[in-house]
Motif scaffolding. Structure first.
Motif, PDB file in Angstrom:
ATOM      1  N   ALA A 134      -4.600   6.283  -1.258  1.00 12.09           N
ATOM      2  CA  ALA A 134      -4.365   6.531   0.166  1.00 12.09           C
ATOM      3  C   ALA A 134      -5.620   6.248   0.976  1.00 12.09           C
ATOM      4  O   ALA A 134      -5.559   5.675   2.068  1.00 12.09           O
ATOM      5  CB  ALA A 134      -3.902   7.974   0.371  1.00 12.09           C
ATOM      6  N   TRP A 135      -6.773   6.633   0.443  1.00 12.54           N
ATOM      7  CA  TRP A 135      -8.043   6.401   1.131  1.00 12.54           C
ATOM      8  C   TRP A 135      -8.325   4.904   1.248  1.00 12.54           C
ATOM      9  O   TRP A 135      -8.740   4.414   2.293  1.00 12.54           O
ATOM     10  CB  TRP A 135      -9.168   7.114   0.395  1.00 12.54           C
ATOM     11  CG  TRP A 135     -10.518   6.899   0.982  1.00 12.54           C
ATOM     12  CD1 TRP A 135     -10.881   7.074   2.287  1.00 12.54           C
ATOM     13  CD2 TRP A 135     -11.689   6.476   0.307  1.00 12.54           C
ATOM     14  NE1 TRP A 135     -12.223   6.786   2.448  1.00 12.54           N
ATOM     15  CE2 TRP A 135     -12.730   6.421   1.248  1.00 12.54           C
ATOM     16  CE3 TRP A 135     -11.958   6.150  -1.016  1.00 12.54           C
ATOM     17  CZ2 TRP A 135     -14.020   6.043   0.898  1.00 12.54           C
ATOM     18  CZ3 TRP A 135     -13.238   5.789  -1.353  1.00 12.54           C
ATOM     19  CH2 TRP A 135     -14.251   5.735  -0.395  1.00 12.54           C
ATOM     20  N   ASP A 136      -8.085   4.167   0.166  1.00 16.95           N
ATOM     21  CA  ASP A 136      -8.311   2.723   0.194  1.00 16.95           C
ATOM     22  C   ASP A 136      -7.385   2.051   1.201  1.00 16.95           C
ATOM     23  O   ASP A 136      -7.796   1.150   1.936  1.00 16.95           O
ATOM     24  CB  ASP A 136      -8.102   2.135  -1.201  1.00 16.95           C
ATOM     25  CG  ASP A 136      -8.558   0.695  -1.283  1.00 16.95           C
ATOM     26  OD1 ASP A 136      -9.658   0.383  -0.773  1.00 16.95           O
ATOM     27  OD2 ASP A 136      -7.808  -0.129  -1.845  1.00 16.95           O
ATOM     28  N   SER A 137      -6.138   2.505   1.268  1.00 19.10           N
ATOM     29  CA  SER A 137      -5.198   1.949   2.240  1.00 19.10           C
ATOM     30  C   SER A 137      -5.633   2.258   3.668  1.00 19.10           C
ATOM     31  O   SER A 137      -5.548   1.400   4.551  1.00 19.10           O
ATOM     32  CB  SER A 137      -3.796   2.511   1.995  1.00 19.10           C
ATOM     33  OG  SER A 137      -3.325   2.089   0.744  1.00 19.10           O
ATOM     34  N   LYS A 138      -6.100   3.474   3.907  1.00 24.33           N
ATOM     35  CA  LYS A 138      -6.557   3.850   5.251  1.00 24.33           C
ATOM     36  C   LYS A 138      -7.784   3.018   5.641  1.00 24.33           C
ATOM     37  O   LYS A 138      -7.881   2.532   6.760  1.00 24.33           O
ATOM     38  CB  LYS A 138      -6.907   5.335   5.270  1.00 24.33           C
ATOM     39  CG  LYS A 138      -7.587   5.805   6.514  1.00 24.33           C
ATOM     40  CD  LYS A 138      -6.689   6.632   7.348  1.00 24.33           C
ATOM     41  CE  LYS A 138      -7.397   7.096   8.591  1.00 24.33           C
ATOM     42  NZ  LYS A 138      -6.761   8.208   9.207  1.00 24.33           N
ATOM     43  N   ARG A 139      -8.709   2.844   4.701  1.00 23.00           N
ATOM     44  CA  ARG A 139      -9.901   2.052   4.956  1.00 23.00           C
ATOM     45  C   ARG A 139      -9.529   0.608   5.294  1.00 23.00           C
ATOM     46  O   ARG A 139     -10.030   0.037   6.257  1.00 23.00           O
ATOM     47  CB  ARG A 139     -10.819   2.100   3.731  1.00 23.00           C
ATOM     48  CG  ARG A 139     -12.146   1.397   3.916  1.00 23.00           C
ATOM     49  CD  ARG A 139     -12.918   1.342   2.617  1.00 23.00           C
ATOM     50  NE  ARG A 139     -12.213   0.616   1.588  1.00 23.00           N
ATOM     51  CZ  ARG A 139     -12.160  -0.713   1.484  1.00 23.00           C
ATOM     52  NH1 ARG A 139     -12.795  -1.460   2.354  1.00 23.00           N
ATOM     53  NH2 ARG A 139     -11.494  -1.293   0.522  1.00 23.00           N
ATOM     54  N   ASP A 194     -16.630 -12.234   7.245  1.00 24.23           N
ATOM     55  CA  ASP A 194     -17.561 -11.205   7.682  1.00 24.23           C
ATOM     56  C   ASP A 194     -18.074 -10.322   6.544  1.00 24.23           C
ATOM     57  O   ASP A 194     -18.917  -9.471   6.767  1.00 24.23           O
ATOM     58  CB  ASP A 194     -16.898 -10.313   8.736  1.00 24.23           C
ATOM     59  CG  ASP A 194     -16.615 -11.081  10.013  1.00 24.23           C
ATOM     60  OD1 ASP A 194     -17.389 -12.016  10.310  1.00 24.23           O
ATOM     61  OD2 ASP A 194     -15.649 -10.753  10.690  1.00 24.23           O
ATOM     62  N   LYS A 195     -17.537 -10.504   5.345  1.00 20.19           N
ATOM     63  CA  LYS A 195     -17.965  -9.673   4.227  1.00 20.19           C
ATOM     64  C   LYS A 195     -19.367 -10.071   3.784  1.00 20.19           C
ATOM     65  O   LYS A 195     -19.704 -11.254   3.717  1.00 20.19           O
ATOM     66  CB  LYS A 195     -17.006  -9.822   3.047  1.00 20.19           C
ATOM     67  CG  LYS A 195     -15.707  -9.100   3.241  1.00 20.19           C
ATOM     68  CD  LYS A 195     -14.880  -9.157   1.978  1.00 20.19           C
ATOM     69  CE  LYS A 195     -13.569  -8.446   2.188  1.00 20.19           C
ATOM     70  NZ  LYS A 195     -12.737  -8.507   1.001  1.00 20.19           N
ATOM     71  N   LEU A 196     -20.172  -9.052   3.497  1.00 22.61           N
ATOM     72  CA  LEU A 196     -21.511  -9.316   2.978  1.00 22.61           C
ATOM     73  C   LEU A 196     -21.435  -9.497   1.473  1.00 22.61           C
ATOM     74  O   LEU A 196     -20.623  -8.865   0.810  1.00 22.61           O
ATOM     75  CB  LEU A 196     -22.431  -8.135   3.296  1.00 22.61           C
ATOM     76  CG  LEU A 196     -22.699  -7.866   4.767  1.00 22.61           C
ATOM     77  CD1 LEU A 196     -23.514  -6.591   4.911  1.00 22.61           C
ATOM     78  CD2 LEU A 196     -23.450  -9.027   5.380  1.00 22.61           C
ATOM     79  N   ASP A 197     -22.270 -10.362   0.946  1.00 22.26           N
ATOM     80  CA  ASP A 197     -22.288 -10.504  -0.495  1.00 22.26           C
ATOM     81  C   ASP A 197     -23.075  -9.352  -1.118  1.00 22.26           C
ATOM     82  O   ASP A 197     -23.745  -8.586  -0.442  1.00 22.26           O
ATOM     83  CB  ASP A 197     -22.842 -11.863  -0.910  1.00 22.26           C
ATOM     84  CG  ASP A 197     -24.296 -12.058  -0.515  1.00 22.26           C
ATOM     85  OD1 ASP A 197     -24.861 -11.192   0.170  1.00 22.26           O
ATOM     86  OD2 ASP A 197     -24.869 -13.091  -0.899  1.00 22.26           O
ATOM     87  N   ASP A 250      -8.570  -3.880   9.140  1.00 15.97           N
ATOM     88  CA  ASP A 250      -7.629  -4.885   9.667  1.00 15.97           C
ATOM     89  C   ASP A 250      -7.324  -4.695  11.144  1.00 15.97           C
ATOM     90  O   ASP A 250      -6.997  -5.664  11.835  1.00 15.97           O
ATOM     91  CB  ASP A 250      -6.320  -4.846   8.876  1.00 15.97           C
ATOM     92  CG  ASP A 250      -6.489  -5.340   7.450  1.00 15.97           C
ATOM     93  OD1 ASP A 250      -7.520  -5.981   7.152  1.00 15.97           O
ATOM     94  OD2 ASP A 250      -5.594  -5.073   6.628  1.00 15.97           O
ATOM     95  N   THR A 251      -7.399  -3.478  11.647  1.00 19.40           N
ATOM     96  CA  THR A 251      -7.041  -3.222  13.041  1.00 19.40           C
ATOM     97  C   THR A 251      -8.256  -3.026  13.931  1.00 19.40           C
ATOM     98  O   THR A 251      -8.108  -2.631  15.094  1.00 19.40           O
ATOM     99  CB  THR A 251      -6.130  -1.979  13.145  1.00 19.40           C
ATOM    100  OG1 THR A 251      -6.812  -0.849  12.597  1.00 19.40           O
ATOM    101  CG2 THR A 251      -4.831  -2.205  12.408  1.00 19.40           C
ATOM    102  N   ASN A 252      -9.433  -3.335  13.438  1.00 24.52           N
ATOM    103  CA  ASN A 252     -10.656  -3.212  14.227  1.00 24.52           C
ATOM    104  C   ASN A 252     -10.640  -4.266  15.336  1.00 24.52           C
ATOM    105  O   ASN A 252     -10.633  -5.466  15.060  1.00 24.52           O
ATOM    106  CB  ASN A 252     -11.872  -3.403  13.319  1.00 24.52           C
ATOM    107  CG  ASN A 252     -13.184  -3.274  14.055  1.00 24.52           C
ATOM    108  OD1 ASN A 252     -13.219  -3.078  15.260  1.00 24.52           O
ATOM    109  ND2 ASN A 252     -14.268  -3.390  13.312  1.00 24.52           N
TER     110      ASN A 252
END
Length: 73
Positions: free
Chosen positions: A27-32, A48-51, A37-39
């Motif tokens: 549930a936490w992973d889904s909320k995160r 935008d992901k950092l390596d 996604d909605t930012n």
């Protein structure tokens, strides 16, 4: 896990205590992921992901700053 369930997810304590750890993590992973996604300011795409190296470097710098700012006895 209790902190995640009651804080991040907003579940009541009774529900947090009765929920298996795996379900709390899912549930936490889904909320995160929903928040990413909605930012409205971006940050949801792979571009935008950092390596891992960049994240590790930032963490090391943060630890150094924290260690240098500690009071010495």
């Amino acid at each position: 896990m209790f902190n995640i369930a009651t804080g991040w997810l907003g579940w009541p304590p009774s529900e947090a205590w009765d929920t298996p750890v795996v379900e709390i993590v899912m549930a936490w992973d889904s909320k995160r992921q929903f928040l990413i996604d909605t930012n409205p300011f971006g940050g949801g795409g792979d571009k935008d992901k950092l390596d891992r190296k960049a994240v590790a470097k930032e963490a090391r710098m943060g630890f150094r700053v924290a260690a240098m700012s500690r009071k010495k006895d």
